[in-house]
Design a protein around this motif. Structure first.
Motif, mmCIF file in Angstrom:
data_model
loop_
_atom_site.group_PDB
_atom_site.id
_atom_site.type_symbol
_atom_site.label_atom_id
_atom_site.label_comp_id
_atom_site.label_asym_id
_atom_site.label_seq_id
_atom_site.Cartn_x
_atom_site.Cartn_y
_atom_site.Cartn_z
ATOM 1 N N LEU A 1 0.800 -1.231 0.000
ATOM 2 C CA LEU A 1 0.000 0.000 0.000
ATOM 3 C C LEU A 1 0.835 1.285 0.000
ATOM 4 C CD1 LEU A 1 -2.920 -1.149 2.364
ATOM 5 C CD2 LEU A 1 -3.014 -0.818 -0.134
ATOM 6 N N HIS A 2 2.122 1.207 -0.307
ATOM 7 C CA HIS A 2 2.920 2.443 -0.436
ATOM 8 C C HIS A 2 2.312 3.347 -1.516
ATOM 9 C CE1 HIS A 2 6.897 0.770 1.463
ATOM 10 N NE2 HIS A 2 5.984 1.091 2.360
ATOM 11 N N PHE A 3 2.513 4.674 -1.333
ATOM 12 C CA PHE A 3 1.804 5.639 -2.195
ATOM 13 C C PHE A 3 2.117 5.503 -3.677
ATOM 14 C CE2 PHE A 3 5.586 8.063 -0.655
ATOM 15 C CZ PHE A 3 6.190 8.334 -1.879
ATOM 16 N N ASP A 4 3.304 4.973 -4.001
ATOM 17 C CA ASP A 4 3.667 4.880 -5.424
ATOM 18 C C ASP A 4 3.203 3.569 -6.050
ATOM 19 O OD1 ASP A 4 5.550 3.764 -3.675
ATOM 20 O OD2 ASP A 4 7.174 3.904 -5.139
ATOM 21 N N HIS A 5 2.503 2.751 -5.269
ATOM 22 C CA HIS A 5 1.938 1.486 -5.766
ATOM 23 C C HIS A 5 0.416 1.461 -5.652
ATOM 24 C CE1 HIS A 5 5.882 -0.638 -5.970
ATOM 25 N NE2 HIS A 5 6.194 0.373 -5.190
ATOM 26 N N ALA A 6 -0.128 2.227 -4.703
ATOM 27 C CA ALA A 6 -1.564 2.198 -4.436
ATOM 28 C C ALA A 6 -2.219 3.581 -4.544
ATOM 29 C CB ALA A 6 -1.824 1.623 -3.034
ATOM 30 N N GLY B 1 6.992 -6.376 -8.042
ATOM 31 C CA GLY B 1 6.757 -5.349 -7.026
ATOM 32 C C GLY B 1 8.095 -4.868 -6.496
ATOM 33 N N ASP B 2 8.160 -4.538 -5.213
ATOM 34 C CA ASP B 2 9.382 -3.957 -4.650
ATOM 35 C C ASP B 2 10.362 -4.993 -4.109
ATOM 36 O OD1 ASP B 2 9.069 -1.361 -5.381
ATOM 37 O OD2 ASP B 2 8.271 -0.667 -3.446
ATOM 38 N N VAL B 3 10.114 -6.277 -4.332
ATOM 39 C CA VAL B 3 11.116 -7.268 -3.898
ATOM 40 C C VAL B 3 12.349 -7.169 -4.792
ATOM 41 C CG1 VAL B 3 10.155 -9.235 -5.206
ATOM 42 C CG2 VAL B 3 11.479 -9.663 -3.152
#
Ligand SMILES: [Zn+2]
Length: 291
Positions: A123-128, A225-227
């Motif tokens: 749910l970070h702002f640059d993903h959600a 994603g961010d992994v």
């Protein structure tokens, strides 16, 4: 948009048509993006500007599925201030649409109302951020009114109980209006969302981060994603300073990339400014992007 990457890159995966949409550009501190990796190493691959920032993307994936359109992550959206855009070097304005993401969806031949499922890696702002949008009235509404949205229940709890270090990434308007509309589904662990599209926990960046695996006709794609945010993050110890549990990220990467290599997965790098799709090889020392 002056952002260098094409808005839309489309591919076929088995029976499915998939579209990588570059939902915007970002400029983030290179040191923060590479954690303990010295600048002498990362800056050879990605030169920093005079503010030590490196160019990054905010790529989403649109999948044409028999059960409807599935969208993976939603970029930043239109709710943040000009000051916020300046701090993070964000360019995501739409031409025709409200955002570059909406332009990309339209370029693929669809509209926001057509999206059936939205899956957030976290749910970070640059993903959600693009989950919702601010209407001219000031009201914050679901961007995809006919979609059900999916994220890990643990991620929601983590987002709703931030600490001093995590609070800068989590903004309730990115999920609360969807919860209020009864359209957010919170799941626990690995799950098939629609036939052939599954999520699997890849913790470390956040404790309940998930990646998305898409299978069709014997082919497999992984939206990381961010992994592994960019192709430059393929070497196992190249982990972002932003990660809350970097040694957990290390194990998530170890497991995921071994499988990606063995089964020749097509990978999608969400934050890469250049490489949208790619496959991984191991050169005996480290993972890297296949030529
Ligand atoms: Zn993140």
């Amino acid at each position: 948009m002056s952002f260098p990457h094409p808005l839309l890159e489309s591919r076929t995966l088995g029976r499915l048509r998939v579209h990588a949409i570059q939902a915007g550009g970002q400029q983030l501190d290179g040191g923060a993006m590479f954690g303990v990796v010295p600048k002498t190493l990362w800056s050879r691959r990605l030169p920093a500007d005079d503010k030590n920032r490196i160019p990054m993307g905010m790529r989403c994936l649109l999948i044409e599925h028999d059960d409807g359109l599935v969208l993976l992550d939603t970029g930043l959206g239109n709710k943040e201030t000009a000051k916020f855009h300046e701090i993070y070097g964000i360019e995501n304005a739409g031409g025709e649409g409200r955002t570059a993401l909406e332009d990309g969806i339209r370029a693929a031949g669809f509209a926001p109302d057509d999206i059936a499922v939205v899956i957030n890696t976290h749910l970070h702002f640059d993903h959600a951020g693009g989950n919702t949008w601010r209407a001219p009235t000031g009201e914050v509404l679901p961007t995809f009114p006919n979609a059900r949205y999916v994220v890990q229940a643990g991620e929601r709890a983590y987002a709703e109980h931030p600490n001093e270090r995590t609070a800068a990434s989590y903004f309730p308007p990115n999920w609360a209006p969807i919860v209020a509309a009864g359209r957010f589904e919170f799941i626990a662990g690995a799950r098939e969302i629609v036939s052939g599209i599954s999520v699997r926990p890849t913790p470390g960046h956040t404790p309940y981060h998930q990646s998305v695996v898409v299978q069709s006709g014997g082919e497999t794609l992984c939206f990381l994603g961010d992994v592994v945010p960019t192709a430059h993050h393929l070497p196992l110890p190249w982990i972002m300073g932003y990660d809350v549990e970097p040694l957990v990220t290390l194990e998530s990467k170890r497991t995921l990339l071994a499988e990606a290599l063995r089964e020749d997965w097509l990978l999608v790098f969400e934050h890469d400014a250049q490489a949208g799709f790619g496959r991984v090889v191991h050169d005996g020392k480290a993972y890297r992007l296949a030529e």
